[in-house]
Design a protein around this motif. Structure first.
Motif, PDB file in Angstrom:
ATOM      1  N   LEU A 126       0.834  -1.200   0.000  1.00  0.00           N
ATOM      2  CA  LEU A 126       0.000   0.000   0.000  1.00  0.00           C
ATOM      3  C   LEU A 126       0.871   1.252   0.000  1.00  0.00           C
ATOM      4  N   ALA A 127       1.933   1.231   0.826  1.00  0.00           N
ATOM      5  CA  ALA A 127       2.819   2.395   0.903  1.00  0.00           C
ATOM      6  C   ALA A 127       3.484   2.652  -0.448  1.00  0.00           C
ATOM      7  N   ALA A 128       3.913   1.573  -1.116  1.00  0.00           N
ATOM      8  CA  ALA A 128       4.573   1.740  -2.412  1.00  0.00           C
ATOM      9  C   ALA A 128       3.582   2.298  -3.439  1.00  0.00           C
ATOM     10  N   LEU A 129       2.348   1.787  -3.399  1.00  0.00           N
ATOM     11  CA  LEU A 129       1.322   2.271  -4.321  1.00  0.00           C
ATOM     12  C   LEU A 129       1.058   3.757  -4.082  1.00  0.00           C
ATOM     13  N   ALA A 130       0.957   4.123  -2.798  1.00  0.00           N
ATOM     14  CA  ALA A 130       0.706   5.522  -2.454  1.00  0.00           C
ATOM     15  C   ALA A 130       1.843   6.406  -2.954  1.00  0.00           C
ATOM     16  N   ALA A 131       3.082   5.977  -2.737  1.00  0.00           N
ATOM     17  CA  ALA A 131       4.237   6.767  -3.178  1.00  0.00           C
ATOM     18  C   ALA A 131       4.227   6.904  -4.694  1.00  0.00           C
ATOM     19  N   PHE A 132       3.873   5.825  -5.391  1.00  0.00           N
ATOM     20  CA  PHE A 132       3.835   5.849  -6.859  1.00  0.00           C
ATOM     21  C   PHE A 132       2.792   6.854  -7.352  1.00  0.00           C
ATOM     22  N   ILE A 133       1.582   6.790  -6.758  1.00  0.00           N
ATOM     23  CA  ILE A 133       0.501   7.699  -7.171  1.00  0.00           C
ATOM     24  C   ILE A 133       0.909   9.146  -6.917  1.00  0.00           C
ATOM     25  N   ILE A 134       1.554   9.388  -5.759  1.00  0.00           N
ATOM     26  CA  ILE A 134       1.989  10.746  -5.442  1.00  0.00           C
ATOM     27  C   ILE A 134       2.964  11.265  -6.491  1.00  0.00           C
ATOM     28  N   VAL A 135       3.997  10.469  -6.787  1.00  0.00           N
ATOM     29  CA  VAL A 135       5.021  10.943  -7.718  1.00  0.00           C
ATOM     30  C   VAL A 135       4.413  11.174  -9.100  1.00  0.00           C
ATOM     31  N   LEU A 136       3.584  10.223  -9.557  1.00  0.00           N
ATOM     32  CA  LEU A 136       2.998  10.315 -10.897  1.00  0.00           C
ATOM     33  C   LEU A 136       2.122  11.562 -11.045  1.00  0.00           C
ATOM     34  N   PHE A 137       1.148  11.708 -10.138  1.00  0.00           N
ATOM     35  CA  PHE A 137       0.207  12.824 -10.269  1.00  0.00           C
ATOM     36  C   PHE A 137       0.870  14.159  -9.958  1.00  0.00           C
ATOM     37  N   PHE A 138       1.825  14.159  -9.047  1.00  0.00           N
ATOM     38  CA  PHE A 138       2.511  15.407  -8.736  1.00  0.00           C
ATOM     39  C   PHE A 138       3.305  15.899  -9.942  1.00  0.00           C
ATOM     40  N   CYS A 139       3.968  14.966 -10.641  1.00  0.00           N
ATOM     41  CA  CYS A 139       4.753  15.382 -11.805  1.00  0.00           C
ATOM     42  C   CYS A 139       3.838  16.021 -12.853  1.00  0.00           C
ATOM     43  N   ALA A 140       2.660  15.425 -13.052  1.00  0.00           N
ATOM     44  CA  ALA A 140       1.711  15.997 -14.016  1.00  0.00           C
ATOM     45  C   ALA A 140       1.308  17.409 -13.596  1.00  0.00           C
ATOM     46  N   THR A 141       0.976  17.558 -12.298  1.00  0.00           N
ATOM     47  CA  THR A 141       0.547  18.880 -11.820  1.00  0.00           C
ATOM     48  C   THR A 141       1.669  19.901 -11.951  1.00  0.00           C
ATOM     49  N   MET A 142       2.888  19.482 -11.586  1.00  0.00           N
ATOM     50  CA  MET A 142       4.002  20.426 -11.649  1.00  0.00           C
ATOM     51  C   MET A 142       4.263  20.873 -13.081  1.00  0.00           C
ATOM     52  N   THR A 143       4.193  19.930 -14.032  1.00  0.00           N
ATOM     53  CA  THR A 143       4.410  20.307 -15.424  1.00  0.00           C
ATOM     54  C   THR A 143       3.394  21.357 -15.844  1.00  0.00           C
ATOM     55  N   ALA A 144       2.132  21.132 -15.469  1.00  0.00           N
ATOM     56  CA  ALA A 144       1.087  22.096 -15.834  1.00  0.00           C
ATOM     57  C   ALA A 144       1.372  23.469 -15.231  1.00  0.00           C
ATOM     58  N   GLN A 145       1.900  23.481 -13.989  1.00  0.00           N
ATOM     59  CA  GLN A 145       2.228  24.758 -13.351  1.00  0.00           C
ATOM     60  C   GLN A 145       3.351  25.472 -14.090  1.00  0.00           C
ATOM     61  N   PHE A 146       4.359  24.715 -14.480  1.00  0.00           N
ATOM     62  CA  PHE A 146       5.470  25.290 -15.255  1.00  0.00           C
ATOM     63  C   PHE A 146       4.957  25.905 -16.548  1.00  0.00           C
ATOM     64  N   VAL A 147       4.141  25.120 -17.276  1.00  0.00           N
ATOM     65  CA  VAL A 147       3.643  25.582 -18.570  1.00  0.00           C
ATOM     66  C   VAL A 147       2.795  26.846 -18.391  1.00  0.00           C
ATOM     67  N   GLY A 148       1.893  26.820 -17.402  1.00  0.00           N
ATOM     68  CA  GLY A 148       1.025  27.968 -17.163  1.00  0.00           C
ATOM     69  C   GLY A 148       1.819  29.219 -16.826  1.00  0.00           C
ATOM     70  N   GLY A 149       2.794  29.069 -15.933  1.00  0.00           N
ATOM     71  CA  GLY A 149       3.607  30.211 -15.527  1.00  0.00           C
ATOM     72  C   GLY A 149       4.400  30.783 -16.688  1.00  0.00           C
ATOM     73  N   ALA A 150       5.030  29.886 -17.465  1.00  0.00           N
ATOM     74  CA  ALA A 150       5.884  30.347 -18.556  1.00  0.00           C
ATOM     75  C   ALA A 150       5.064  31.001 -19.661  1.00  0.00           C
ATOM     76  N   LYS A 151       3.861  30.482 -19.921  1.00  0.00           N
ATOM     77  CA  LYS A 151       3.001  31.090 -20.944  1.00  0.00           C
ATOM     78  C   LYS A 151       2.608  32.507 -20.526  1.00  0.00           C
ATOM     79  N   LEU A 152       2.246  32.627 -19.242  1.00  0.00           N
ATOM     80  CA  LEU A 152       1.869  33.944 -18.727  1.00  0.00           C
ATOM     81  C   LEU A 152       3.038  34.916 -18.866  1.00  0.00           C
ATOM     82  N   PHE A 153       4.226  34.448 -18.493  1.00  0.00           N
ATOM     83  CA  PHE A 153       5.436  35.254 -18.575  1.00  0.00           C
ATOM     84  C   PHE A 153       5.637  35.765 -20.004  1.00  0.00           C
ATOM     85  N   ALA A 154       5.525  34.837 -20.964  1.00  0.00           N
ATOM     86  CA  ALA A 154       5.755  35.200 -22.359  1.00  0.00           C
ATOM     87  C   ALA A 154       4.714  36.212 -22.836  1.00  0.00           C
ATOM     88  N   ALA A 155       3.450  35.976 -22.470  1.00  0.00           N
ATOM     89  CA  ALA A 155       2.385  36.860 -22.942  1.00  0.00           C
ATOM     90  C   ALA A 155       2.525  38.270 -22.381  1.00  0.00           C
TER      91      ALA A 155
END
Lengths: 512, 109
Positions: A126-155
């Protein structure tokens, strides 16, 4: 051709954030307490104000500052009415899990949410599954934050997307890797304050550009009566209200990046203050920024398409109403929202890898790991995840915006019942928790698999298959189905599985 | 406070927090949709209709007041350190209090 005066305040701000990272590292080296605890939870030393600010800042992302008010521009007061449900987010997570998690973490010397789940259900799977879900979904969220911030910066500044990404992306990875959780908490506090200043600043100039409050309101009443109706003449479906209560209100109590803050504060007085301060701040931000979005409709009076979509409303507003010298200050706010979310996720993702996977495996083998080695691994893995996400953001996958909200709901589905029932129901056991986390997340993820399939092949059978995968009762958001399945799995699993051992139950539900 | 008392108190606090949530959901419906049913989109104050004022600003202020009440009247300060594990206060002859386990012991899988 970029606006140099817009770049300068940003550079100063980012420089200050990195300085905080180095300063915190110095202090931690001098204090000489255990590395893991000081790096991943800041030695459990947060006071009420910082606790409130870091919880709010991690929770408020760049989309609350760009996409959200853009929608408010289009929909009107119905959008604020929906966004205001977020005033519940902070006091709920701190009130329900704050003390429970704080006490248990001290008992087990736990530094992550996964630690506590592992102890409660006595399951490494269960702990390994939880850690996996955290890393996977967090990476997706972080990428979206990077993209959003950089687009705003450029605009807004006229410089390139890549420069923006490099500037604030590397900043956030650097200070998080160097300073750890304590640096995250302090920079989050600065970010939250800057966000509020940014909102007030933008509001002021929007009012000026629109000829004053009365003038703007008169225009809106005359041209857009739908903005004063809760359902906005059908633009705001009723089901969306229900979904939002779940997605950004009630279920946010299960977000690991919020729950981990319960491990990090110093005393209960601080927690109580944080609940109150957090509610004040999160309400101010959500009402303030969306209200500004509505008022911007008195300045940008054209059709939505002429601005190139909802996400362009706020950048266009900033460029239109602010004097060029202040543009830099105005975008520090939204960029702060972006970096404070990234830093909060980055440190938790890194702790999942180093503490929950690596260190646990070592301790199980009975092998000691030196502090110096842990220090190297922690900083390296934080930096590595950061750089990985950074690289993904340089060439963002086309589905990134869907992925962001999707990841939010996925984390909630995975952790909601496991944390709530695990910490408050004696009958919860390992089988139930495993079934709930795996089953709920699987059901939640299915439509995404359909979308990925459609990227590979456009064949008619694939379209039919994807549609089946994406089916949801009454067309409601997927999280409702995910949560229901997760709960059923939990109850059935707990019924079928062996009850948790007495020793564990005595620790979690003391009888004396 | 003993461990059991702490746990009981935390359950009370969590329940009260949940009740405040329920109250806010009901109030949210009343303030917004109820307010709209009452006076429609007619401007009341600052050019804003009743439902928009009550459903947004009103709900926020209500939440602040309720949370203040919650933290003042229901929530109690308690030491977070596990005092019993450090200074066992059991009478001679009675079994020692259960202690936290060491990390890698007794895992099922």
């Amino acid at each position: 051709m970029g606006n140099l005066s817009a770049l300068l305040p940003l550079l100063l701000f980012m420089g200050a954030m990195v300085a905080v990272g180095f300063w915190v590292r110095r202090i931690q080296e001098q204090s000489g307490s255990g590395f893991i605890r000081s790096y991943f939870i800041g030695n459990r030393s947060l006071g009420g104000f910082v606790l409130a600010m870091t919880t709010v800042a991690t929770y408020s992302s760049v989309s609350s500052f760009v996409g959200g008010p853009g929608m408010a521009w289009q929909i009107g007061f119905g959008w604020i009415y929906m966004a205001v449900v977020q005033v519940t987010a902070i006091f709920l997570v701190l009130g329900i899990f704050g003390k429970r998690v704080a006490l248990l973490s001290r008992r087990f010397d736990a530094v992550t949410v996964v630690d506590i789940i592992r102890e409660r259900f006595r399951s490494d799977t269960l702990a390994a599954l939880a850690a996996f879900i955290i890393v996977l979904f967090f990476c997706a969220t972080m990428t979206a934050q990077f993209v959003g911030g950089a687009k705003l910066f450029a605009a807004v500044t006229g410089y390139s997307y890549e420069l923006g990404l490099l500037l604030f992306g590397l900043t956030v990875v650097l200070y998080t890797a160097i300073g750890g959780f304590r640096a995250v908490a302090i920079t989050d506090t600065c970010c939250a304050l800057v966000m509020m200043v940014g909102i007030v600043l933008l509001l002021y100039y929007v009012l000026q550009a629109g000829g004053g409050y009365g003038q703007i309101m008169a225009t809106l009443h005359a041209d857009h009566p739908e903005m004063f109706e809760p359902l906005s003449f059908g633009k705001m479906p009723l089901g969306l209200y229900l979904t939002q209560w779940l997605l950004v209100g009630i279920c946010t109590i299960a977000l690991p990046q919020s729950v981990v803050r319960g491990i990090s504060y110093k005393d209960t007085q601080g927690l109580h203050h944080a609940m109150l301060i957090g509610t004040v701040v999160v309400g101010f931000m959500n009402i303030g920024v969306n209200f500004t979005g509505i008022l911007a409709h008195g300045v940008l009076t054209g059709e939505l398409a002429s601005y190139g979509g909802v996400d362009n409303i706020i950048p266009t507003t900033i460029v239109t109403v602010m004097p060029p010298a202040l543009v830099g200050l105005a975008i520090i706010g939204p960029l702060s929202a972006s970096i404070s979310t990234i830093s909060g996720l980055l440190i938790v993702a890194s702790s999942a890898l180093v503490k929950d996977v690596y260190l646990h495996a070592r301790q199980k083998q009975g092998r000691e790991v030196s502090d110096a080695r842990l220090r190297f691994l922690s900083v390296a893995s934080t930096a590595l995840i950061g750089v990985l996400v950074f690289c993904m953001a340089v060439t963002p996958p086309s589905l990134i915006w869907i992925i962001n909200m999707f990841a939010f709901g996925g984390l909630e589905t995975a952790f909601f019942w496991v944390l709530l029932l695990g910490l408050y129901w004696r009958g919860a056991n390992k089988v139930g928790a495993l079934a709930a986390m795996a089953g709920g997340t699987a059901v939640y993820v299915l439509p995404m698999l359909g979308k990925v399939l459609l990227l590979i092949t456009q064949a008619p059978w694939a379209e039919g298959f994807a549609a089946t995968l994406a089916w949801s009762p009454f067309g409601l958001h997927r999280i409702i189905l995910g949560l229901t399945v997760s709960l059923l799995c939990f109850l059935i699993g707990s019924r079928l599985g062996r009850p948790q051992d007495k020793e564990t139950l005595e620790i979690f539900f003391p009888s004396r | 406070m003993t461990r059991k008392e702490k746990y009981r108190q935390i359950c009370r606090e969590a329940r009260a927090t949940g009740l405040i949530l329920l109250a806010l959901i009901v109030l949210w419906c009343c303030f917004g949709f109820g307010g709209f049913a009452l006076t429609g989109a007619e401007p009341l104050l600052f050019g804003l209709p009743l439902w928009a004022l009550a459903g947004t600003l009103g709900l926020w202020l209500t939440a602040i007041v309720l949370v203040w009440g919650l933290t003042h009247f229901v929530f109690r300060d308690m030491p977070l350190e596990d005092s019993e594990a450090m200074t066992p206060t059991t009478a001679p002859g009675s079994p020692p209090p259960p202690r936290g386990r060491t990390k890698a012991e007794g895992r099922e899988d």
